[in-house]
Scaffold this motif. Structure first.
Motif, PDB file in Angstrom:
ATOM      1  N   GLU A   1       0.819  -1.210   0.000  1.00  0.00           N
ATOM      2  CA  GLU A   1       0.000   0.000   0.000  1.00  0.00           C
ATOM      3  C   GLU A   1       0.863   1.275   0.000  1.00  0.00           C
ATOM      4  O   GLU A   1       0.566   2.235  -0.714  1.00  0.00           O
ATOM      5  CB  GLU A   1      -0.935  -0.034   1.236  1.00  0.00           C
ATOM      6  CG  GLU A   1      -2.173   0.825   1.113  1.00  0.00           C
ATOM      7  CD  GLU A   1      -2.939   0.680  -0.197  1.00  0.00           C
ATOM      8  OE1 GLU A   1      -3.185  -0.478  -0.604  1.00  0.00           O
ATOM      9  OE2 GLU A   1      -3.271   1.714  -0.807  1.00  0.00           O
ATOM     10  N   PHE A   2       1.927   1.274   0.793  1.00  0.00           N
ATOM     11  CA  PHE A   2       2.756   2.482   0.888  1.00  0.00           C
ATOM     12  C   PHE A   2       3.402   2.860  -0.446  1.00  0.00           C
ATOM     13  O   PHE A   2       3.731   4.020  -0.686  1.00  0.00           O
ATOM     14  CB  PHE A   2       3.829   2.341   1.985  1.00  0.00           C
ATOM     15  CG  PHE A   2       4.939   1.378   1.638  1.00  0.00           C
ATOM     16  CD1 PHE A   2       4.850   0.049   1.985  1.00  0.00           C
ATOM     17  CD2 PHE A   2       6.060   1.816   0.949  1.00  0.00           C
ATOM     18  CE1 PHE A   2       5.875  -0.839   1.663  1.00  0.00           C
ATOM     19  CE2 PHE A   2       7.094   0.932   0.622  1.00  0.00           C
ATOM     20  CZ  PHE A   2       6.983  -0.402   0.977  1.00  0.00           C
ATOM     21  N   SER A   3       3.582   1.851  -1.321  1.00  0.00           N
ATOM     22  CA  SER A   3       4.237   2.162  -2.605  1.00  0.00           C
ATOM     23  C   SER A   3       3.238   2.285  -3.759  1.00  0.00           C
ATOM     24  O   SER A   3       3.629   2.263  -4.922  1.00  0.00           O
ATOM     25  CB  SER A   3       5.295   1.102  -2.918  1.00  0.00           C
ATOM     26  OG  SER A   3       4.680  -0.145  -3.143  1.00  0.00           O
ATOM     27  N   ASN A   4       1.944   2.405  -3.405  1.00  0.00           N
ATOM     28  CA  ASN A   4       0.936   2.602  -4.444  1.00  0.00           C
ATOM     29  C   ASN A   4       0.917   4.088  -4.840  1.00  0.00           C
ATOM     30  O   ASN A   4       0.072   4.869  -4.419  1.00  0.00           O
ATOM     31  CB  ASN A   4      -0.436   2.154  -3.926  1.00  0.00           C
ATOM     32  CG  ASN A   4      -1.465   2.083  -5.027  1.00  0.00           C
ATOM     33  OD1 ASN A   4      -1.230   2.547  -6.142  1.00  0.00           O
ATOM     34  ND2 ASN A   4      -2.607   1.495  -4.730  1.00  0.00           N
ATOM     35  N   SER A   5       1.890   4.445  -5.655  1.00  0.00           N
ATOM     36  CA  SER A   5       2.135   5.864  -5.972  1.00  0.00           C
ATOM     37  C   SER A   5       1.024   6.488  -6.807  1.00  0.00           C
ATOM     38  O   SER A   5       0.782   7.688  -6.692  1.00  0.00           O
ATOM     39  CB  SER A   5       3.450   5.989  -6.737  1.00  0.00           C
ATOM     40  OG  SER A   5       4.441   5.266  -6.097  1.00  0.00           O
ATOM     41  N   TRP A   6       0.375   5.690  -7.640  1.00  0.00           N
ATOM     42  CA  TRP A   6      -0.630   6.256  -8.555  1.00  0.00           C
ATOM     43  C   TRP A   6      -1.796   6.865  -7.788  1.00  0.00           C
ATOM     44  O   TRP A   6      -2.335   7.884  -8.186  1.00  0.00           O
ATOM     45  CB  TRP A   6      -1.091   5.166  -9.528  1.00  0.00           C
ATOM     46  CG  TRP A   6      -1.826   5.731 -10.701  1.00  0.00           C
ATOM     47  CD1 TRP A   6      -3.137   5.580 -11.005  1.00  0.00           C
ATOM     48  CD2 TRP A   6      -1.286   6.579 -11.739  1.00  0.00           C
ATOM     49  NE1 TRP A   6      -3.458   6.261 -12.149  1.00  0.00           N
ATOM     50  CE2 TRP A   6      -2.340   6.888 -12.620  1.00  0.00           C
ATOM     51  CE3 TRP A   6      -0.014   7.113 -11.998  1.00  0.00           C
ATOM     52  CZ2 TRP A   6      -2.170   7.700 -13.749  1.00  0.00           C
ATOM     53  CZ3 TRP A   6       0.160   7.924 -13.119  1.00  0.00           C
ATOM     54  CH2 TRP A   6      -0.911   8.198 -13.971  1.00  0.00           C
ATOM     55  N   VAL A   7      -2.158   6.236  -6.670  1.00  0.00           N
ATOM     56  CA  VAL A   7      -3.273   6.736  -5.855  1.00  0.00           C
ATOM     57  C   VAL A   7      -2.908   8.095  -5.241  1.00  0.00           C
ATOM     58  O   VAL A   7      -3.751   8.972  -5.114  1.00  0.00           O
ATOM     59  CB  VAL A   7      -3.605   5.696  -4.750  1.00  0.00           C
ATOM     60  CG1 VAL A   7      -4.699   6.189  -3.817  1.00  0.00           C
ATOM     61  CG2 VAL A   7      -4.019   4.376  -5.382  1.00  0.00           C
ATOM     62  N   LYS A   8      -1.629   8.235  -4.892  1.00  0.00           N
ATOM     63  CA  LYS A   8      -1.195   9.459  -4.196  1.00  0.00           C
ATOM     64  C   LYS A   8      -0.665  10.529  -5.149  1.00  0.00           C
ATOM     65  O   LYS A   8      -0.055  11.510  -4.718  1.00  0.00           O
ATOM     66  CB  LYS A   8      -0.090   9.090  -3.192  1.00  0.00           C
ATOM     67  CG  LYS A   8      -0.585   8.217  -2.042  1.00  0.00           C
ATOM     68  CD  LYS A   8       0.552   7.827  -1.133  1.00  0.00           C
ATOM     69  CE  LYS A   8       1.171   6.518  -1.522  1.00  0.00           C
ATOM     70  NZ  LYS A   8       2.334   6.123  -0.779  1.00  0.00           N
ATOM     71  N   ARG A   9      -0.876  10.335  -6.442  1.00  0.00           N
ATOM     72  CA  ARG A   9      -0.296  11.255  -7.426  1.00  0.00           C
ATOM     73  C   ARG A   9      -0.889  12.662  -7.320  1.00  0.00           C
ATOM     74  O   ARG A   9      -2.022  12.835  -6.890  1.00  0.00           O
ATOM     75  CB  ARG A   9      -0.501  10.712  -8.842  1.00  0.00           C
ATOM     76  CG  ARG A   9      -1.939  10.783  -9.315  1.00  0.00           C
ATOM     77  CD  ARG A   9      -2.093  10.019 -10.614  1.00  0.00           C
ATOM     78  NE  ARG A   9      -3.437  10.111 -11.146  1.00  0.00           N
ATOM     79  CZ  ARG A   9      -4.457   9.368 -10.749  1.00  0.00           C
ATOM     80  NH1 ARG A   9      -4.288   8.470  -9.780  1.00  0.00           N
ATOM     81  NH2 ARG A   9      -5.647   9.501 -11.294  1.00  0.00           N
TER      82      ARG A   9
ATOM     83  N   GLY B   1       9.528   9.303 -11.630  1.00  0.00           N
ATOM     84  CA  GLY B   1       8.739  10.089 -10.682  1.00  0.00           C
ATOM     85  C   GLY B   1       7.844  11.151 -11.296  1.00  0.00           C
ATOM     86  O   GLY B   1       7.030  11.733 -10.593  1.00  0.00           O
ATOM     87  N   THR B   2       7.987  11.414 -12.597  1.00  0.00           N
ATOM     88  CA  THR B   2       7.157  12.452 -13.238  1.00  0.00           C
ATOM     89  C   THR B   2       6.737  12.003 -14.635  1.00  0.00           C
ATOM     90  O   THR B   2       7.496  11.362 -15.343  1.00  0.00           O
ATOM     91  CB  THR B   2       7.938  13.779 -13.368  1.00  0.00           C
ATOM     92  OG1 THR B   2       8.633  14.021 -12.161  1.00  0.00           O
ATOM     93  CG2 THR B   2       7.004  14.941 -13.652  1.00  0.00           C
TER      94      THR B   2
ATOM     95  N   THR C   1       1.986  14.941 -14.094  1.00  0.00           N
ATOM     96  CA  THR C   1       1.630  14.014 -13.017  1.00  0.00           C
ATOM     97  C   THR C   1       2.876  13.758 -12.172  1.00  0.00           C
ATOM     98  O   THR C   1       3.875  13.239 -12.670  1.00  0.00           O
ATOM     99  CB  THR C   1       1.086  12.687 -13.591  1.00  0.00           C
ATOM    100  OG1 THR C   1       0.055  12.998 -14.517  1.00  0.00           O
ATOM    101  CG2 THR C   1       0.546  11.772 -12.503  1.00  0.00           C
ATOM    102  N   ILE C   2       2.781  14.159 -10.907  1.00  0.00           N
ATOM    103  CA  ILE C   2       3.939  14.006 -10.013  1.00  0.00           C
ATOM    104  C   ILE C   2       3.700  12.803  -9.109  1.00  0.00           C
ATOM    105  O   ILE C   2       2.692  12.744  -8.389  1.00  0.00           O
ATOM    106  CB  ILE C   2       4.168  15.290  -9.181  1.00  0.00           C
ATOM    107  CG1 ILE C   2       4.319  16.494 -10.129  1.00  0.00           C
ATOM    108  CG2 ILE C   2       5.386  15.158  -8.288  1.00  0.00           C
ATOM    109  CD1 ILE C   2       3.906  17.799  -9.528  1.00  0.00           C
ATOM    110  N   LEU C   3       4.628  11.872  -9.180  1.00  0.00           N
ATOM    111  CA  LEU C   3       4.522  10.649  -8.363  1.00  0.00           C
ATOM    112  C   LEU C   3       5.563  10.698  -7.249  1.00  0.00           C
ATOM    113  O   LEU C   3       6.480  11.519  -7.292  1.00  0.00           O
ATOM    114  CB  LEU C   3       4.718   9.427  -9.250  1.00  0.00           C
ATOM    115  CG  LEU C   3       3.711   9.303 -10.401  1.00  0.00           C
ATOM    116  CD1 LEU C   3       4.246   8.417 -11.497  1.00  0.00           C
ATOM    117  CD2 LEU C   3       2.381   8.761  -9.898  1.00  0.00           C
TER     118      LEU C   3
END
Lengths: 209, 209
Positions: free
Chosen positions: B44-52, B106-107, B125-127
């Motif tokens: 979950e902590f590395s689910n970057s798309w959700v936190k974009r 990351g971008t 989109t910033i990841l």
């Protein structure tokens, strides 16, 4: 600290030897993936629907129970058809189902006719290098909801996890052992600094530029 | 006598290479090990798309000279002072709009350029750092199939080269480690043989399945 030297030495030796075949597989396949030595890129669509053009085998199956999940439904058909492997994806409707299956050395395209209960199968062999690539990329980040549906993919995934943990242990114990070797300290620090400089300049380059 | 001196020299050099190469590649090895774990799991902590974070804006550019899609995309990116891999270059049906994606760890930038008015719409989109780490793992040279619609900046080529260095370096570290282990006294040799054989059997089992 000195009394632990022998212990660190043994841990470094055994973890290192255990992970070495995995590292060689990953390093070798990384070279293949990074270059164009072989045409490794799968055309998923071509593979999935290849059974439309070529059928090697036709096997009858009993329709699985309708209340099964899509993946369990596909697994049931494959079990009856005597096919094992990782289901890469599932496409279809209430009439037919396309099930691309993969395992090291094989890629199989299955079309299940859900009206007549017939599975049409097309099997292709892949070479040794593609086997290595399969191992490098599995289980991987794609199709997370169905990935790891074959017991051997899960087994491989666990072996990779364990070997990565061993890699960290091996490298940390390696650093500790290097600390004991006074003669190698200066040259080691230089090697470490060059590595740090190369690594950080690339990372800074990617993030700042 | 001569053979024994040669052997001792070989051991000494091998030991040095094993230590210094390991230290030089340490951060790269850790990065690839960690990112491999992240790619194989869906923590979950590395689910970057959700936190974009997504930012959209428009910019005007001067008309360019390039006519070819890929080169034009590169020219637009240069004018906007953006760097990264250019992929998915495509024109609209009436060729009045050029769309492409520009990515770097990351971008991600989705660019849409109205060629008549020279107005560029940029969706940035910033990841987070986990996405950047995963992107560094999967960054590689383009394959033959990707050659025509992908542009890779120099820094990405340097990174691809560093993947080669890490891969070859890891193979040398493993083979050198085997040689060092082979020189060990009998008891350590046999215990090491168990560790190595376990790794080989586990890796070969899946490879040969």
């Amino acid at each position: 600290m000195k009394k632990y030297f022998k212990l660190f030495k043994e841990i470094h030796l055994h973890t290192g030897l255990f992970i070495s075949p995995f590292l060689i597989i990953f390093a070798g396949s990384a070279l293949i993936l990074n270059h164009n030595f072989i045409d490794w890129q799968e055309d998923w669509q071509e593979w999935t629907f290849s059974v439309d053009d070529k059928v090697d085998e036709e096997i009858g199956f009993t329709l699985p129970e309708a209340d099964l999940t899509k993946i369990e439904y596909a697994k049931n058909i494959l079990r009856q058809a005597g096919i094992s492997g990782e289901i890469a994806n599932i496409f279809g409707d209430s009439v037919q189902m396309y099930i691309p299956v993969t395992k090291p050395g094989y890629r199989i395209s299955v079309k299940a006719d859900l009206v007549s209960g017939t599975a049409y199968i097309h099997t292709e062999r892949t070479n040794f290098w593609k086997k290595l690539i399969w191992l490098h990329k599995m289980p991987g980040p794609h199709n997370a909801n169905i990935r790891g549906n074959w017991v051997h993919t899960r087994l491989w995934g666990s072996a990779v996890d364990f070997s990565m943990i061993c890699l960290f242990i091996s490298s940390i114990t390696g650093i500790v052992l290097w600390y004991y070797f006074k003669k190698d300290r200066i040259a080691g620090i230089i090697a470490l600094l060059i590595g740090l400089l190369s690594f950080s300049s690339l990372i800074i380059g990617f993030t700042v530029l | 006598m001569k053979y024994s001196r040669l052997r001792n020299n070989l051991i000494a050099w091998n030991r040095k290479i094993h230590i210094y190469l390991g230290l030089f590649l340490l951060l790269f090895i850790w990065l690839f090990g960690l990112s491999g774990l992240l790619l194989n799991h869906h923590w979950e902590f590395s689910n970057s798309w959700v936190k974009r974070k997504v930012v959209s804006y428009e910019k005007m550019i001067k008309p360019g000279k390039e006519k070819d899609g890929k080169n034009m995309a590169r020219e637009i990116a240069d004018k906007l002072n953006l760097s990264g891999n250019i992929v998915n270059v495509r024109y609209s049906a009436d060729s009045s709009v050029l769309d492409f994606i520009l990515t770097k760890p990351g971008t991600r930038y989705d660019l849409s350029t109205k060629l008549r008015t020279c107005r560029v719409t940029i969706k940035e989109t910033i990841l987070d750092q986990w996405a950047a780490i995963k992107a560094l793992h999967t960054m590689r040279n383009p394959t033959q199939k990707e050659m025509n619609d992908r542009h890779q900046p120099t820094l990405a080529y340097i990174w691809s080269f560093s993947i080669d260095v890490v891969s070859v370096g890891l193979i040398i570290i493993c083979l050198g480690g085997w040689y060092l282990w082979y020189q060990a006294e009998k008891k350590r040799f046999y215990l090491g043989l168990i560790s190595l054989t376990t790794g080989v059997i586990l890796a070969a089992y899946i490879l040969m399945f």
